[in-house]
Design a protein around this motif. Structure first.
Motif, PDB file in Angstrom:
ATOM      1  N   VAL A 129       0.490   3.261   0.190  1.00  8.56           N
ATOM      2  CA  VAL A 129      -0.741   2.529  -0.078  1.00  8.56           C
ATOM      3  C   VAL A 129      -0.751   1.210   0.697  1.00  8.56           C
ATOM      4  O   VAL A 129      -1.775   0.775   1.215  1.00  8.56           O
ATOM      5  N   ARG A 130       0.422   0.597   0.827  1.00 10.27           N
ATOM      6  CA  ARG A 130       0.481  -0.708   1.493  1.00 10.27           C
ATOM      7  C   ARG A 130       0.362  -0.606   3.017  1.00 10.27           C
ATOM      8  O   ARG A 130       0.349  -1.621   3.686  1.00 10.27           O
ATOM      9  N   GLN A 131       0.248   0.623   3.538  1.00 11.47           N
ATOM     10  CA  GLN A 131      -0.136   0.763   4.942  1.00 11.47           C
ATOM     11  C   GLN A 131      -1.591   0.343   5.127  1.00 11.47           C
ATOM     12  O   GLN A 131      -1.967  -0.167   6.168  1.00 11.47           O
ATOM     13  N   ILE A 132      -2.412   0.611   4.130  1.00 10.18           N
ATOM     14  CA  ILE A 132      -3.854   0.387   4.306  1.00 10.18           C
ATOM     15  C   ILE A 132      -4.382  -0.729   3.425  1.00 10.18           C
ATOM     16  O   ILE A 132      -5.536  -1.101   3.520  1.00 10.18           O
ATOM     17  N   VAL A 133      -3.538  -1.251   2.542  1.00 15.29           N
ATOM     18  CA  VAL A 133      -3.942  -2.395   1.732  1.00 15.29           C
ATOM     19  C   VAL A 133      -3.045  -3.565   2.112  1.00 15.29           C
ATOM     20  O   VAL A 133      -1.824  -3.455   2.051  1.00 15.29           O
ATOM     21  N   GLN A 134      -3.642  -4.647   2.537  1.00 13.19           N
ATOM     22  CA  GLN A 134      -2.865  -5.813   2.947  1.00 13.19           C
ATOM     23  C   GLN A 134      -3.053  -6.944   1.951  1.00 13.19           C
ATOM     24  O   GLN A 134      -4.111  -7.070   1.344  1.00 13.19           O
ATOM     25  N   TYR A 135      -2.014  -7.769   1.842  1.00 15.03           N
ATOM     26  CA  TYR A 135      -2.058  -8.871   0.883  1.00 15.03           C
ATOM     27  C   TYR A 135      -1.613 -10.141   1.591  1.00 15.03           C
ATOM     28  O   TYR A 135      -0.553 -10.161   2.218  1.00 15.03           O
ATOM     29  N   VAL A 136      -2.426 -11.160   1.539  1.00 12.61           N
ATOM     30  CA  VAL A 136      -2.073 -12.441   2.158  1.00 12.61           C
ATOM     31  C   VAL A 136      -2.200 -13.529   1.106  1.00 12.61           C
ATOM     32  O   VAL A 136      -3.255 -13.680   0.490  1.00 12.61           O
ATOM     33  N   ALA A 137      -1.113 -14.254   0.877  1.00 16.29           N
ATOM     34  CA  ALA A 137      -1.148 -15.333  -0.102  1.00 16.29           C
ATOM     35  C   ALA A 137      -0.635 -16.600   0.562  1.00 16.29           C
ATOM     36  O   ALA A 137       0.301 -16.550   1.349  1.00 16.29           O
ATOM     37  N   SER A 138      -1.248 -17.709   0.232  1.00 12.76           N
ATOM     38  CA  SER A 138      -0.809 -18.960   0.850  1.00 12.76           C
ATOM     39  C   SER A 138       0.294 -19.586   0.019  1.00 12.76           C
ATOM     40  O   SER A 138       0.468 -19.273  -1.153  1.00 12.76           O
TER      41      SER A 138
ATOM     42  N   TYR B  91       3.506  -0.740  10.885  1.00  9.85           N
ATOM     43  CA  TYR B  91       2.164  -0.281  10.557  1.00  9.85           C
ATOM     44  C   TYR B  91       1.695   0.814  11.497  1.00  9.85           C
ATOM     45  O   TYR B  91       1.802   0.704  12.720  1.00  9.85           O
ATOM     46  N   ALA B  92       1.153   1.874  10.908  1.00 10.88           N
ATOM     47  CA  ALA B  92       0.741   3.039  11.678  1.00 10.88           C
ATOM     48  C   ALA B  92      -0.434   2.705  12.599  1.00 10.88           C
ATOM     49  O   ALA B  92      -0.558   3.263  13.671  1.00 10.88           O
ATOM     50  N   GLU B  93      -1.292   1.794  12.164  1.00 11.99           N
ATOM     51  CA  GLU B  93      -2.496   1.523  12.950  1.00 11.99           C
ATOM     52  C   GLU B  93      -2.428   0.150  13.599  1.00 11.99           C
ATOM     53  O   GLU B  93      -3.430  -0.555  13.701  1.00 11.99           O
ATOM     54  N   TRP B  94      -1.239  -0.232  14.018  1.00 18.08           N
ATOM     55  CA  TRP B  94      -1.043  -1.580  14.557  1.00 18.08           C
ATOM     56  C   TRP B  94      -1.838  -1.788  15.852  1.00 18.08           C
ATOM     57  O   TRP B  94      -1.832  -0.943  16.739  1.00 18.08           O
TER      58      TRP B  94
ATOM     59  N   SER C 196      12.158   3.323  11.700  1.00 21.15           N
ATOM     60  CA  SER C 196      12.532   2.295  12.672  1.00 21.15           C
ATOM     61  C   SER C 196      12.329   0.867  12.183  1.00 21.15           C
ATOM     62  O   SER C 196      13.165   0.009  12.483  1.00 21.15           O
ATOM     63  N   PRO C 197      11.246   0.535  11.442  1.00 24.16           N
ATOM     64  CA  PRO C 197      11.135  -0.861  10.996  1.00 24.16           C
ATOM     65  C   PRO C 197      12.282  -1.262  10.065  1.00 24.16           C
ATOM     66  O   PRO C 197      12.731  -2.412  10.105  1.00 24.16           O
ATOM     67  N   VAL C 198      12.754  -0.310   9.275  1.00 21.32           N
ATOM     68  CA  VAL C 198      13.849  -0.625   8.352  1.00 21.32           C
ATOM     69  C   VAL C 198      15.118  -0.923   9.141  1.00 21.32           C
ATOM     70  O   VAL C 198      15.845  -1.882   8.861  1.00 21.32           O
TER      71      VAL C 198
ATOM     72  N   ALA D 170       9.640  -8.709   2.066  1.00 17.27           N
ATOM     73  CA  ALA D 170       9.616  -7.467   2.841  1.00 17.27           C
ATOM     74  C   ALA D 170       9.200  -6.286   1.965  1.00 17.27           C
ATOM     75  O   ALA D 170       8.509  -5.376   2.408  1.00 17.27           O
ATOM     76  N   LEU D 171       9.622  -6.316   0.706  1.00 14.38           N
ATOM     77  CA  LEU D 171       9.298  -5.201  -0.189  1.00 14.38           C
ATOM     78  C   LEU D 171       7.811  -5.136  -0.503  1.00 14.38           C
ATOM     79  O   LEU D 171       7.326  -4.149  -1.036  1.00 14.38           O
ATOM     80  N   GLU D 172       7.079  -6.226  -0.191  1.00 12.07           N
ATOM     81  CA  GLU D 172       5.631  -6.183  -0.392  1.00 12.07           C
ATOM     82  C   GLU D 172       4.946  -5.401   0.712  1.00 12.07           C
ATOM     83  O   GLU D 172       3.759  -5.114   0.628  1.00 12.07           O
ATOM     84  N   GLY D 173       5.679  -5.091   1.765  1.00 10.24           N
ATOM     85  CA  GLY D 173       5.116  -4.296   2.851  1.00 10.24           C
ATOM     86  C   GLY D 173       5.310  -2.817   2.585  1.00 10.24           C
ATOM     87  O   GLY D 173       5.845  -2.433   1.537  1.00 10.24           O
ATOM     88  N   PRO D 174       4.890  -1.978   3.533  1.00  7.63           N
ATOM     89  CA  PRO D 174       4.985  -0.539   3.292  1.00  7.63           C
ATOM     90  C   PRO D 174       6.365   0.048   3.588  1.00  7.63           C
ATOM     91  O   PRO D 174       6.466   1.078   4.236  1.00  7.63           O
ATOM     92  N   ILE D 175       7.441  -0.615   3.172  1.00  3.86           N
ATOM     93  CA  ILE D 175       8.739   0.050   3.290  1.00  3.86           C
ATOM     94  C   ILE D 175       9.204   0.443   1.892  1.00  3.86           C
ATOM     95  O   ILE D 175       8.891  -0.218   0.911  1.00  3.86           O
ATOM     96  N   ARG D 176       9.959   1.534   1.862  1.00  2.00           N
ATOM     97  CA  ARG D 176      10.449   2.006   0.573  1.00  2.00           C
ATOM     98  C   ARG D 176      11.697   1.235   0.197  1.00  2.00           C
ATOM     99  O   ARG D 176      12.544   0.953   1.049  1.00  2.00           O
ATOM    100  N   ARG D 177      11.827   0.965  -1.065  1.00  2.00           N
ATOM    101  CA  ARG D 177      13.026   0.277  -1.545  1.00  2.00           C
ATOM    102  C   ARG D 177      14.275   1.069  -1.181  1.00  2.00           C
ATOM    103  O   ARG D 177      15.287   0.525  -0.771  1.00  2.00           O
ATOM    104  N   ARG D 178      14.174   2.399  -1.358  1.00  2.00           N
ATOM    105  CA  ARG D 178      15.334   3.257  -1.119  1.00  2.00           C
ATOM    106  C   ARG D 178      15.830   3.124   0.326  1.00  2.00           C
ATOM    107  O   ARG D 178      17.017   3.060   0.578  1.00  2.00           O
TER     108      ARG D 178
END
Lengths: 133, 306, 353
Positions: free
Chosen positions: B75-84, B105-108, C16-18, C99-107
């Motif tokens: 889900v976080r591939q397509i939902v981004q979160y930016v916090a200051s 990101y797949a769609e970088w 690769s990102p991991v 980093a865990l807030e991004g699309p990488i799996r914890r595992r």
């Protein structure tokens, strides 16, 4: 920009955009056949919601103020006499606004003649390039 | 219309303290949603639930039609979160973080990212920890935009930005929303940021939604009149359900009304009002009225305490 | 490659990102551990390459094969520290929670650490073995090669199981029960194993062709065995098994690594995110780190002291307790001090990681 938008006014923002363009056209800031910025450009430029701008453009297009030419963009339309039904609808709106003016005039004790001369004066001022009345 | 985010009956508490209670929330696809509430009202928790980072105690969350579970990395591939205003990637240089994001990101969109960095005047050679907090937020935003998200969640994105950069950042956001039809949720306690941009707004107050509506609809619905009218108000006006709020200031009475403006103005004139004129009302004032309508105590009505 | 969705989950596959992130954040630690492992051996071997010191070289090799060189004990301690450090460093400098807030799996994050630490252990031990093989060629005794290789296999698996245990304990994100059980088993099991081995092998070891008057050989009393085992307190200093028993130990270590690794991963994947920010749990976790470091310190100091002086069991217990308690406070002070000077790195000063 040709007009400003004030989000604090009770008038919805899309309506302010519609009015702003109409005013700019009447004042001659924008002329027939001029290219108008796209929805995205205008929204970005004025930091306005793009859906709001799109809504305003749709209304302007419906009222034949704008004309969309596929693949080229949005332009100020040539003035065409509106269709009968459209004309009637807009006439009714003008009458309603006039009634408002008359009622407000009544409370500041303006006679019919006062109102007419004030109206003429306003139009003259406008045409000679005066600012907002 | 499909919903970008939809929550039903979501409750979340931390160590027994309830952060969100019975949240029903839906954000339509393609809209710019203004989420308003003070610090501690639950905005951040709500956004982090939508990202699938936090797990709700109760209720169901779906994002772009996908129901969230435990591991929500996709889900976080397509939902981004930016916090200051929080530390991020301190061990990286800007260009190294960009490289990481490009792998992630797949769609970088690398060229877009470079353009954004130039526009924001971020030097790719710098260490992220050496950037000012405003620049760190800008960098996060640039990365988020270049990842081509379909939903962008912004948590106080303009905190710590000067007026020039703030305008630039807001323009990037609007441009993205218009170009890709990205759904945007902006959480903030400064209403000015979203007055122009949002088309839908919701107010969070102590972990509950007390109000959600389209902005135009609110404006058409709530009005304020300044009237000079002999006191006391006539009976029928005192009990009119359309009147939400009455304030006396000397001879002048300010009345906030619900529904269409004209019939109400006419009613006042008929009741002998000398002057009836509409007064501009900004969102802050409109929301204050809603809070009062919801029955929150006067002490709680100070906007800063909302 | 970039579309992780629906990809079959394979043990060896790391996105690769991991990989990029793990190496970027922790490569200095992996390299550092490798250098710390190899350098003492390099020093010992090269400084004794001269023809007249072949006898010392042979002793070094035999010390390795029989597991009696003290460098081996430091190697174990380095493995334990590596396991803790690659998690620590990622929490602090690497902003793991961000980093865990991004699309990488914890595992995947944990898997990368397990793999790279394994590769480091292998690389370190292979380098040491190469040095020793070089030494045995120099000495001209090729018969030692078998022993070196078996010991190497044992050390790789044993050290890796220590790294994995340290990682799993760090990954448990504040689960006190988990940490207690993991460290408990880790210290008790080798202790029991060592006692058992000594019990079984004692008569044979001591009944070699001894010069001098014949002595009566009696099996040692169990208290003696236990005290002997305590002297070589685990987890980082097991009493080294010999011969074929090493392979059993190695397999047991591997089994342990897999079990504790899987268990740690489960915790890691199922811990709610707010756990990561929980100040109480976070501080509790640090106490276990201090305890762990204190145990390591006690073992190292204990080994050094008992090699010089002979202590009886009670003296040893009192001595160990004093060292353990004081080193607990010492480590705590040191780490908080580091935390103050480099606020993003250490403990106690920052609750978010």
């Amino acid at each position: 920009m040709w007009f400003r938008v004030n989000p604090r006014l009770p008038t919805p923002i899309y309506q302010q955009v519609v009015d702003g363009f109409k005013e700019a056209i009447v004042k001659g800031f924008v002329k027939q056949g001029d290219r108008i910025p796209s929805v995205r450009e205008l929204a970005t430029l004025m930091t306005l919601n793009h859906n709001t701008v799109a809504k305003a453009y749709q209304q302007l297009e419906r009222e034949h103020v704008f004309e969309i030419i596929q693949g080229r963009g949005t332009f100020v339309a040539e003035f065409k006499p509106p269709s009968d039904s459209d004309r009637d609808r807009r006439l009714a709106k003008i009458v309603e606004m006039m009634q408002q003016i008359y009622i407000e005039g009544h409370y500041v004790q303006l006679s019919e003649d006062d109102l007419m001369s004030l109206f003429r004066e306003t139009i003259r001022k406008w045409e000679t390039g005066g600012k907002d009345v | 219309m499909t919903q970008a985010i939809s929550m039903r009956g979501v409750t979340k508490s931390f160590r027994g303290q309830q952060a969100l209670v019975g949240i029903d929330w839906s954000v339509p696809t393609g809209c710019i949603y203004g989420l308003i509430g003070a610090n501690g009202s639950g905005k951040t928790t709500l956004l982090r639930l939508a990202l699938g980072l936090l797990w709700p105690d109760q209720g169901e969350i779906s994002v772009l039609g996908q129901t969230l579970g435990n591991e929500n990395a996709e889900v976080r591939q397509i939902v981004q979160y930016v916090a200051s205003g929080r530390p991020f990637a301190v061990g990286f240089r800007v260009k190294e973080w960009i490289r990481y994001a490009s792998l992630l990101y797949a769609e970088w969109d690398g060229s877009l990212c470079n353009k954004l960095l130039v526009a924001l005047e971020i030097n790719p050679q710098q260490h992220i920890s050496d950037l000012s907090s405003g620049l760190q937020t800008s960098l996060q935003l640039a990365v988020a935009i270049a990842a081509h998200p379909r939903v962008l969640l912004l948590d106080e994105p303009t905190n710590g930005l000067d007026v020039v950069v703030k305008r630039q950042v807001l323009q990037f956001i609007i441009d993205m929303a218009a170009k890709w039809d990205t759904t945007i949720v902006m959480a903030t306690h400064t209403i000015e940021d979203i007055e122009r941009m949002a088309d839908t707004v919701g107010i969070l107050y102590r972990g509950r939604f007390i109000f959600q509506s389209e902005l135009d609809a609110i404006k058409a619905h709530i009005h304020r009149l300044r009237v000079v009218i002999p006191q006391p108000l006539p009976q029928f006006l005192q009990h009119d359900p359309r009147i939400l709020q009455v304030h006396h200031q000397g001879h002048i009475t300010q009345v906030t009304v619900e529904g269409r403006l004209e019939p109400m103005a006419a009613a006042f004139r008929d009741a002998g009002a000398v002057l009836v004129e509409p007064v501009d009302m900004d969102l802050t004032e409109i929301f204050r009225v809603f809070l009062e309508k919801e029955g929150y105590s006067r002490e709680a009505l100070r906007w800063d305490a909302l | 490659m970039k579309h992780f969705v629906g990809m079959r989950y394979e043990l060896w596959h790391l996105p690769s990102p991991v990989r990029y992130r793990e190496l970027h954040v922790n490569r200095a630690l992996y390299l550092g551990a490798w250098v710390l492992w190899v350098f003492p051996w390099l020093f010992q071997v090269t400084s004794n390459m001269r023809p007249f010191s072949h006898e010392i070289l042979r002793e070094i090799i035999l010390g390795y094969i029989n597991g009696i060189t003290s460098t081996l004990r430091t190697d174990m301690a380095i493995a334990a520290l590596l396991g803790i450090a690659i998690m620590w460093n990622d929490r602090g400098r690497g902003q793991l929670s961000f980093a865990l807030e991004g699309p990488i799996r914890r595992r995947d994050v944990m898997k990368a650490k397990i793999w790279y630490s394994f590769l480091t252990v292998v690389a370190g031990n292979l380098a040491i073995v190469l040095l020793l093989l070089l030494a045995s060629v120099t000495v001209g005794n090729m018969a030692l090669i078998d022993g070196i290789l078996v010991r190497c296999a044992f050390l790789i698996l044993w050290q890796w199981s220590i790294v994995v245990t340290a990682l799993a304990v760090s990954a448990a994100v504040g689960s006190v029960i988990f940490i207690g059980i993991a460290l408990g088993i880790m210290s008790v099991l080798p202790l029991l194993g060592a006692s058992l081995i000594q019990m079984l092998t004692w008569p044979r070891i001591s009944s070699g062709p001894a010069p001098g008057p014949p002595t009566t050989i009696v099996p040692p009393h169990w208290t003696l065995v236990l005290s002997n085992a305590v002297l070589h307190l685990s987890p980082v200093a097991p009493d080294y098994p010999m011969g074929w028993i090493q392979l059993v130990f190695a397999l047991a270590a591997m089994l342990w690594a897999v079990l504790i690794g899987r268990w740690g991963l489960k915790w890691w994947e199922h811990a709610p995110l707010e756990r990561f920010y929980d100040p109480f749990m976070f501080l509790m976790l640090w106490n276990f780190y201090y305890a762990f470091l204190a145990i390591v310190t006690t073992v190292v100091v204990g080994t050094l002291v008992t090699s010089k002086y002979s202590l009886n069991i009670w003296e040893f217990v009192v001595f160990s307790l004093v060292v353990a308690v004081s080193s607990w406070f010492m480590w705590r002070w040191l780490i908080i001090l580091i935390g103050r000077t480099r606020s993003r790195w250490g403990a106690g000063t920052k609750t978010k990681w």
